[in-house]
Scaffold this motif. Structure first.
Motif, PDB file in Angstrom:
ATOM      1  N   VAL A 325       0.877  -1.178  -0.073  1.00 44.68           N
ATOM      2  CA  VAL A 325      -0.049   0.114   0.040  1.00 44.68           C
ATOM      3  C   VAL A 325       0.927   1.239   0.002  1.00 44.68           C
ATOM      4  N   PHE A 326       0.370   2.343  -0.756  1.00 44.23           N
ATOM      5  CA  PHE A 326       1.405   3.474  -1.145  1.00 44.23           C
ATOM      6  C   PHE A 326       0.697   4.601  -1.083  1.00 44.23           C
ATOM      7  N   THR A 346       5.009   4.330   2.588  1.00 46.83           N
ATOM      8  CA  THR A 346       4.377   2.835   2.396  1.00 46.83           C
ATOM      9  C   THR A 346       4.162   2.205   3.340  1.00 46.83           C
ATOM     10  N   ALA A 347       3.581   1.049   3.262  1.00 49.88           N
ATOM     11  CA  ALA A 347       3.117   0.160   4.166  1.00 49.88           C
ATOM     12  C   ALA A 347       2.615  -1.061   3.553  1.00 49.88           C
ATOM     13  N   ALA A 369      -2.505   0.550  -4.421  1.00 49.96           N
ATOM     14  CA  ALA A 369      -1.974  -0.855  -3.781  1.00 49.96           C
ATOM     15  C   ALA A 369      -1.885  -1.868  -4.847  1.00 49.96           C
ATOM     16  N   TRP A 370      -1.005  -2.868  -4.534  1.00 50.97           N
ATOM     17  CA  TRP A 370      -0.889  -4.027  -5.561  1.00 50.97           C
ATOM     18  C   TRP A 370      -0.369  -5.455  -4.855  1.00 50.97           C
ATOM     19  N   SER A 382      -4.061  -3.321 -10.348  1.00 51.86           N
ATOM     20  CA  SER A 382      -3.517  -2.470  -9.238  1.00 51.86           C
ATOM     21  C   SER A 382      -4.876  -1.475  -8.697  1.00 51.86           C
ATOM     22  N   PHE A 383      -4.747  -0.955  -7.463  1.00 55.53           N
ATOM     23  CA  PHE A 383      -5.903  -0.029  -6.986  1.00 55.53           C
ATOM     24  C   PHE A 383      -5.352   1.018  -6.914  1.00 55.53           C
ATOM     25  N   LEU A 384      -6.254   2.143  -7.084  1.00 57.07           N
ATOM     26  CA  LEU A 384      -5.886   3.575  -6.907  1.00 57.07           C
ATOM     27  C   LEU A 384      -7.236   4.239  -6.498  1.00 57.07           C
TER      28      LEU A 384
END
Length: 577
Positions: A325-326, A346-347, A369-370, A382-384
């Motif tokens: 997760v970014f 970042t996490a 996220a990816w 990927s997630f945005l």
């Protein structure tokens, strides 16, 4: 009279620069020798700072710089060193019972700060931008005496730096890379590369002396979880022991050229001196990480922070277990690893998909996220989520976010989607130049029979790598396949230009990976000792599903053009129906 003043100045310079580290009761100080020479330090250490270089680093009554270059700040490699026009005490204070001064060295591009506490072996440092140009590389560093500091240490490597005598001009094979004199391997500074976001402390050390960088806050770095940088090395032209603080770097990326807002702050980090003890440096790092963000820094923007939390759930109902997760640019026009103008966090999500970011500077971010492998290793998307607002002393709760994933049928998958080469043969091995030479020219991998490690981490040589798989095509699939697409997904952990490949499905050309195309611009990961990642690329190749048949099938990557040590570092390959 002029000669007398010159002699007096020289005497003053000598007496100040050689202030011993023991037997003198003096707190943190800034002394001006002339209009381009200053001495800073405390009762433990001191440095003579000129307009460009910080030299004469006295610690334990020993000059730790010696004949080396010393300390400096530069951008775009070594092309532009900052020139200090003035030095002043920007602030005096007391924190936790210790007096400190904040010394500011001013240049046209911005201000370099040394925060010097009484009794501390070392100093906190930070840089505030005012007029840096658009750039890729920006760094601070020490070049230190190579006899005092013969060893280098990162989170991934701890060993003696190669002797200067081994850097034989006739043996140079590429940038900063030489064949070892005995011909058994290579010497390259890129072996001392490590991940920016996970490093705790790193530096150079020897018997009785250690010089370390401890960077507890990572938000000022460019890039995401995959950001890696060179940290220590032997300077090949002089033999200096180099302790590199690459606070905006591009060593393993296609490019990372950014424009910085006025006031962008890198740091603070701690430059720490000790007797060479790694346990002591590790203990100090634990303290610094616990203390971040530092309460003694009274900058309003730096102290205005909040937090973000939420939960990621895949559209098929699974939790986004261990997802990367970014928090980065809002409405981004760059990939996550290429971002670098502002501040980045970042996490990783936990087993249930929950994530949290703490101590986030107040601003508006885009959340990405990816897949990071594990139970969601099949997730290709990927997630945005944009417009994540972080406010001072508040928690932004995003609650549950749904991440859309593919509903297509998987015919085969090679490797996990995690943007690394982990799991493949040599994937994630210790940094080693030319490791891809050990991968074969020809390879056959059978889905359902071959293990992940039977696929090599990189393809570079002329030849064919074939994935064999059985497709159980139902009658209605076969009858309705004409005009419909299958999709080959190719996820590349790194690509170095000079290698091209044609892709065939059952002998039919369905796509190509062509060197120099916009999707395949070069990053140096593979030829700079990288074994896990460089800059990630994602490509899809749809093709007529009628090419597939019930029973045995093949997808082949045929390298038709190659360059030594260049090519494809794999993340994952997947065929969807």
């Amino acid at each position: 009279m002029k000669g007398f003043l010159a002699s007096l100045t020289a005497l003053l310079f000598s007496s100040v620069a050689a202030v011993p580290s023991g037997g003198v009761t003096r707190g943190p100080f800034l002394d001006q020798v002339d209009n381009q020479t200053w001495v800073i330090g405390n009762e433990v250490w001191n440095v003579t700072q000129g307009r460009q270089y910080g030299v004469k680093l006295f610690y334990k009554e020993h000059d730790c710089v010696g004949d080396a270059v010393g300390h400096y700040v530069s951008y775009n490699g070594a092309a532009s060193d900052l020139i200090w026009a003035s030095a002043s005490i920007d602030k005096k204070g007391s924190y936790d019972g210790s007096e400190y001064i904040d010394v500011k060295f001013a240049a046209v591009e911005g201000d370099m700060h040394w925060v010097i506490f009484s009794g501390l072996a070392g100093a906190y440092q930070y840089f505030v931008n005012h007029n840096l140009p658009t750039l890729g590389e920006f760094r601070t560093l020490w070049r230190l005496d190579n006899t005092t500091f013969p060893n280098g240490r990162t989170d991934l490597r701890d060993e003696e730096l190669p002797p200067l005598s081994d850097y034989i001009a006739a043996n140079k094979v590429q940038d900063e890379t030489w064949l070892q004199p005995d011909g058994t391997g290579y010497i390259t500074k890129y072996d001392f590369t490590s991940w920016i976001r996970t490093q705790t402390y790193y530096g150079v050390y020897g018997e009785g002396f250690g010089s370390w960088y401890i960077n507890p806050g990572k938000d000022y770095y460019n890039g995401n979880h995959l950001k890696q940088e060179l940290m220590v090395h032997r300077e090949s032209s002089t033999g200096d022991a180099v302790q590199l603080n690459m606070i905006h770097g591009t060593h393993f990326q296609v490019s990372a050229v950014d424009v910085f807002p006025d006031g962008k702050m890198w740091g603070p980090w701690l430059w720490y001196l000790n007797d060479g003890s790694k346990p002591d440096a590790e203990e100090r790092a634990e303290k610094e990480f616990a203390d971040w963000p530092y309460n003694w820094l009274e900058d309003e923007a730096y102290r205005t922070r909040g937090s973000v939390k939420g939960k990621l759930t895949l559209s098929d109902g699974r939790p986004a277990t261990n997802a990367a997760v970014f928090l980065g640019d809002n409405n981004p026009n760059k990939t996550a690893v290429d971002m670098g103008s502002d501040y980045y966090y970042t996490a990783y999500a936990d087993a249930e998909g929950y994530f949290e970011f703490t101590d986030v500077r107040a601003a508006t971010y885009g959340l990405q996220a990816w897949s990071n492998g594990s139970s969601i290793a099949d997730v290709t998307t990927s997630f945005l989520h944009n417009d994540v607002v972080v406010s001072k002393d508040e928690t932004t709760d995003l609650e549950t976010l749904e991440w859309q994933v593919s509903t297509k049928k998987t015919l085969f998958q090679v490797g996990d989607f995690d943007r690394y080469s982990y799991g493949f043969l040599y994937g994630g091995a210790p940094h080693e130049h030319g490791l891809v030479d050990k991968c074969p020219a020809d390879l056959t991998w059978t889905y359902g029979e071959s293990a992940t490690e039977d696929w090599c981490f990189g393809q570079s040589k002329l030849g064919n790598w074939t994935i064999a798989f059985d497709a159980v095509m139902q009658r209605n699939d076969t009858a309705s396949s004409a005009g419909k697409n299958a999709t080959l997904i190719v996820s590349i952990a790194s690509y170095s230009t000079g290698v091209s490949s044609n892709i065939y499905a059952n002998g039919v050309l369905i796509g190509n990976l062509t060197s120099g195309t916009p999707q395949l611009l070069s990053d140096p990961g593979l030829y700079r000792s990288g074994t896990a990642a460089g800059e990630w690329r994602y490509l899809e190749f749809p093709f007529d599903a009628a090419v597939l048949r019930s029973g045995e099938n093949e997808v082949t990557f045929q390298v038709t053009k190659n360059t030594t040590w260049h090519g494809f570092m794999w993340d994952s390959i997947k065929l969807e129906w």
